[in-house]
Write an enzyme that holds these catalytic residues in place. Structure first.
Site, PDB file in Angstrom:
ATOM      1  N   ARG A  26      43.552  23.562 -39.460  1.00  0.00           N
ATOM      2  CA  ARG A  26      43.467  23.841 -38.023  1.00  0.00           C
ATOM      3  C   ARG A  26      44.830  23.717 -37.334  1.00  0.00           C
ATOM      4  NH1 ARG A  26      38.113  23.443 -36.457  1.00  0.00           N
ATOM      5  NH2 ARG A  26      38.757  23.332 -34.296  1.00  0.00           N
ATOM      6  N   TRP A  72      48.502  22.041 -33.846  1.00  0.00           N
ATOM      7  CA  TRP A  72      49.077  23.388 -33.803  1.00  0.00           C
ATOM      8  C   TRP A  72      49.562  23.558 -32.373  1.00  0.00           C
ATOM      9  CZ3 TRP A  72      47.662  28.038 -31.214  1.00  0.00           C
ATOM     10  CH2 TRP A  72      48.307  29.195 -31.701  1.00  0.00           C
ATOM     11  N   ASN A  98      41.791  18.428 -28.589  1.00  0.00           N
ATOM     12  CA  ASN A  98      41.868  19.811 -29.082  1.00  0.00           C
ATOM     13  C   ASN A  98      41.383  20.720 -27.962  1.00  0.00           C
ATOM     14  OD1 ASN A  98      41.755  22.194 -30.589  1.00  0.00           O
ATOM     15  ND2 ASN A  98      39.667  21.780 -31.244  1.00  0.00           N
ATOM     16  N   GLY A  99      42.199  21.724 -27.609  1.00  0.00           N
ATOM     17  CA  GLY A  99      41.807  22.642 -26.533  1.00  0.00           C
ATOM     18  C   GLY A  99      42.975  22.828 -25.584  1.00  0.00           C
ATOM     19  N   LYS A 475      48.241  40.770 -43.458  1.00  0.00           N
ATOM     20  CA  LYS A 475      48.348  39.805 -44.566  1.00  0.00           C
ATOM     21  C   LYS A 475      49.802  39.572 -44.929  1.00  0.00           C
ATOM     22  CE  LYS A 475      45.461  38.495 -44.550  1.00  0.00           C
ATOM     23  NZ  LYS A 475      44.257  38.531 -43.847  1.00  0.00           N
ATOM     24  N   GLU A 478      51.932  37.726 -42.162  1.00  0.00           N
ATOM     25  CA  GLU A 478      51.593  36.346 -41.819  1.00  0.00           C
ATOM     26  C   GLU A 478      52.013  35.344 -42.887  1.00  0.00           C
ATOM     27  OE1 GLU A 478      46.773  36.518 -42.534  1.00  0.00           O
ATOM     28  OE2 GLU A 478      47.514  34.943 -41.240  1.00  0.00           O
ATOM     29  N   LYS A 588      44.087  28.063 -39.168  1.00  0.00           N
ATOM     30  CA  LYS A 588      42.925  28.779 -39.682  1.00  0.00           C
ATOM     31  C   LYS A 588      41.950  29.130 -38.573  1.00  0.00           C
ATOM     32  CE  LYS A 588      40.431  30.416 -43.034  1.00  0.00           C
ATOM     33  NZ  LYS A 588      40.838  31.767 -43.449  1.00  0.00           N
TER      34      LYS A 588
HETATM   35  O1  M6R Z   1      37.747  32.613 -37.824  1.00  0.00           O
HETATM   36  P1  M6R Z   1      38.017  34.013 -37.312  1.00  0.00           P
HETATM   37  O2  M6R Z   1      37.569  35.060 -38.281  1.00  0.00           O
HETATM   38  O3  M6R Z   1      37.452  34.247 -35.952  1.00  0.00           O
HETATM   39  O4  M6R Z   1      39.582  34.100 -37.203  1.00  0.00           O
HETATM   40  C1  M6R Z   1      40.172  35.227 -36.609  1.00  0.00           C
HETATM   41  C2  M6R Z   1      41.658  35.292 -36.877  1.00  0.00           C
HETATM   42  O5  M6R Z   1      42.299  34.191 -36.317  1.00  0.00           O
HETATM   43  C3  M6R Z   1      41.970  35.327 -38.382  1.00  0.00           C
HETATM   44  O6  M6R Z   1      41.325  36.383 -39.007  1.00  0.00           O
HETATM   45  C4  M6R Z   1      43.486  35.480 -38.612  1.00  0.00           C
HETATM   46  O7  M6R Z   1      43.890  36.726 -38.169  1.00  0.00           O
HETATM   47  C5  M6R Z   1      43.821  35.272 -40.083  1.00  0.00           C
HETATM   48  N1  M6R Z   1      44.880  34.316 -40.202  1.00  0.00           N
HETATM   49  C6  M6R Z   1      44.277  36.515 -40.755  1.00  0.00           C
HETATM   50  O8  M6R Z   1      44.524  36.310 -42.113  1.00  0.00           O
END
Ligand code: M6R
Length: 593
Positions: A26, A72, A98-99, A475, A478, A588
């Site tokens: 997270r 984060w 968190n928030g 991909k 990132e 994540k």
């Molecule tokens: O948990 P989620 O599917 O809602 O997350 C959405 C995005 O944050 C997530 O897909 C992000 O783009 C990934 N790091 C891509 O690999």
């Protein structure tokens, strides 16, 4: 967005550090704990990961209760001063949060005018000072009046020098409570609790919780009225798996099996689960998500254009919330999210519901906030995904969305039984095709060596291959930090061609036999200008290095052709010595808007 943990009970320091390690997905730019013993609260915090924090915590320290945080950064740079926990000026209250506290500046100015001294640039610190300012002998009253003054989204755990309790405040950010005998736990993720707690409960929005060393937990609304909250038994299957290698590679290799699981889970859970009456009413479908989840919606929308005669629109959740997309009772919105905790996607679900639409969550977590925010829910059955870069969830989202859309199309009469059955059957051959593609991964590893020093990588695709290009590009950027963009191939000549030169790599995806000539021309245009081209396709291209994939049903190509791109991103990042599972500046689960 961050991970928070708090507990009362034995071994609290060690358990909190272990839980923070598991919560690192997270956020992992800094971490800290507050250890409460007697009337004293000690803070240990560091920039860097939990492993570094562990080294700075004295081995013999004991706490009656401990709160912890892995960060984060949103407000304020990555530094020790901005790491949580924060303690109030007279050391009476320490908090992890968190928030986002949206009104933190006005609260801060007010508290400063009364003498509070702030030590960080964060929005969170204000909560610790506010608790102290609101305290006049009754801790619960201080917590509820603080909760009432906060605006935004917040999961907060509070420890105080005044007593042995832990307090928590929750609005719009996830927070789970767990109990086991006389131990009490608070955590951002239920999966961290399965090894400690026997019973767990999701804290409802706009509640505070008081937990005592006896193991009791009581819930109240922000006015102090008791609230009843249901606890349920922890599902051990929700636990994180411990693994020493790279989660990303492990998760890519699991794709064939998880796709089979997604199909099985889809039917075991009753399929579409919408009545024919509801389906006939639907005139517009939105596919809403962020990042990879949005890309799966983009691909599913391309497939839907071949199945349905109604509008099917992919929309980025953060855009959907503030734009004027029409919604009424003929609207169905699929809210796609691996975690089910992405704040933008949850807000989008709320916006659809408020304006009379029907909401359908497509997530990988059966206990997520998004699931409970929607009318219907479908689990994509990908099992825990821990690498920040989403892989297997994308493939399982695609399969689940394809099955949902095919069922809708069949009930609406826009595809016949034969096409419907073929779509369902082709999921099995897709898994076999992915297995054979994975078996050729050595070719991708070799290509990674060749392109790791590219100045930029452009991903091109037409129609249903464009979403795959978008996902491949996301991909790569990132986890490798190479500059990368995705374009519909025909759009290239309207500006982006200016960037094509030696040193640039183009990855083309070409799965539609009807568009081979068009893709060949696009490839020729970039080769002429010095770029090198890799093409993922079942067909041959004389002007590119081809990564061959098998031919599958046309509705399955997206879930197949993305696999070489997921592998390519992985191998390029490895060659560049990146932390593939925990890339910089990301987390994540993005639980802030
Ligand atoms: O948990 P989620 O599917 O809602 O997350 C959405 C995005 O944050 C997530 O897909 C992000 O783009 C990934 N790091 C891509 O690999």
């Amino acid at each position: 967005m961050c991970g928070i943990f708090g507990m009362i009970g034995s071994g609290a320091v060690d358990k909190t550090l272990s839980a923070l390690k598991r919560l690192e997905y997270r956020g992992y730019d800094s971490a800290g704990i507050a250890v409460k013993n007697g009337g004293c609260i000690n803070i240990y915090k560091q920039a860097g990961m939990v492993g570094q924090l562990r080294k700075s915590v004295p081995a013999d320290i004991v706490g009656e209760s401990v709160i912890g945080h892995t960060r984060w950064a949103t407000h304020g740079e990555v530094s020790q001063a901005n790491a949580h926990p924060f303690i109030s000026q007279h050391k009476q209250f320490a908090v992890v949060h968190n928030g986002i506290i949206e009104n933190h500046l006005s609260l801060k100015y007010r508290l400063q005018s009364c003498g509070a001294e702030f030590t960080s640039q964060t929005d969170s610190e204000v909560v610790a000072h506010l608790l102290e300012a609101n305290f006049s002998g009754d801790t619960l009253a201080a917590v509820t009046s603080t909760a009432k003054q906060l605006e935004g989204s917040f999961a907060v755990v509070v420890t105080t020098a005044h007593n042995g309790n832990l307090y928590a405040i929750k609005r719009k950010s996830p927070l789970v409570v767990g109990v086991s005998g006389n131990e009490v736990y608070f955590c951002s993720d239920i999966r961290c609790l399965s090894q400690y707690a026997v019973k767990v409960a999701q804290m409802p929005d706009d509640t505070v919780a008081v937990s005592a060393p006896s193991g009791s937990v009581a819930f109240y609304d922000f006015d102090g009225n008791p609230v009843s909250v249901k606890f349920f038994t922890v599902d051990a299957a929700e636990d994180f798996a411990d693994f020493d290698g790279d989660y990303m590679l492990k998760e890519i290799l699991e794709i064939p099996e998880k796709i089979r699981q997604a199909k099985k889970g889809y039917f075991a859970d009753g399929g579409l689960n919408l009545t024919a009456k509801v389906v006939h009413r639907i005139k517009r479908i939105y596919l809403i998500g962020c990042g990879t989840a949005y890309n799966s919606g983009l691909e599913a929308a391309a497939l839907a254009r071949e199945m349905l005669n109604i509008d099917v629109l992919p929309v980025i959740a953060s855009e959907f919330i503030y734009d004027r997309y029409p919604v009424d009772n003929t609207t169905l919105a699929f809210l796609i999210s691996q975690s089910g905790e992405t704040a933008d996607t949850i807000r989008a679900a709320e916006r659809v519901a408020e304006t009379g639409g029907f909401t359908y969550a497509v997530t990988n977590t059966s206990t997520s906030t998004l699931r409970y925010a929607c009318n219907k829910f479908k689990n994509i059955c990908a099992d825990g995904e821990f690498a920040v870069a989403s892989t297997k969830a994308y493939n399982c989202q695609l399969i689940t969305l394809t099955l949902l859309l095919a069922d809708i199309a069949y009930l609406k009469g826009s595809i016949d039984e034969n096409v419907h059955n073929k779509i369902i059957d082709s999921v099995d051959s897709l898994s076999a095709a992915i297995e054979s593609t994975l078996a050729d991964s050595y070719q991708i590893a070799r290509l990674a060596d060749e392109i790791k020093d590219s100045s930029a990588v452009f991903f091109l695709g037409r129609t249903r291959d464009y979403p795959t290009a978008a996902e491949g590009s996301l991909k790569l950027k990132e986890i490798s930090y190479i500059h990368s963009e995705a374009y519909p191939a025909g759009e290239l000549k309207h500006g982006t061609l200016a960037l094509m030169e030696k040193g640039v790599t183009v990855v083309a995806i070409a799965t539609d036999s009807a568009l081979i000539d068009k893709m060949s021309s696009s490839i020729a245009e970039v080769v002429t200008r010095g770029a090198r081209v890799i093409c993922v396709s079942p067909y041959g291209f004389s002007n590119a290095t081809v990564v061959k994939i098998p031919v599958v049903n046309r509705f399955m190509f997206g879930a197949l052709s993305v696999v070489p791109l997921q592998l390519l991103a992985y191998y390029v990042a490895k060659r560049l010595n990146r932390n593939v599972d925990k890339p910089r500046n990301l987390a994540k689960s993005v639980t802030v808007e």
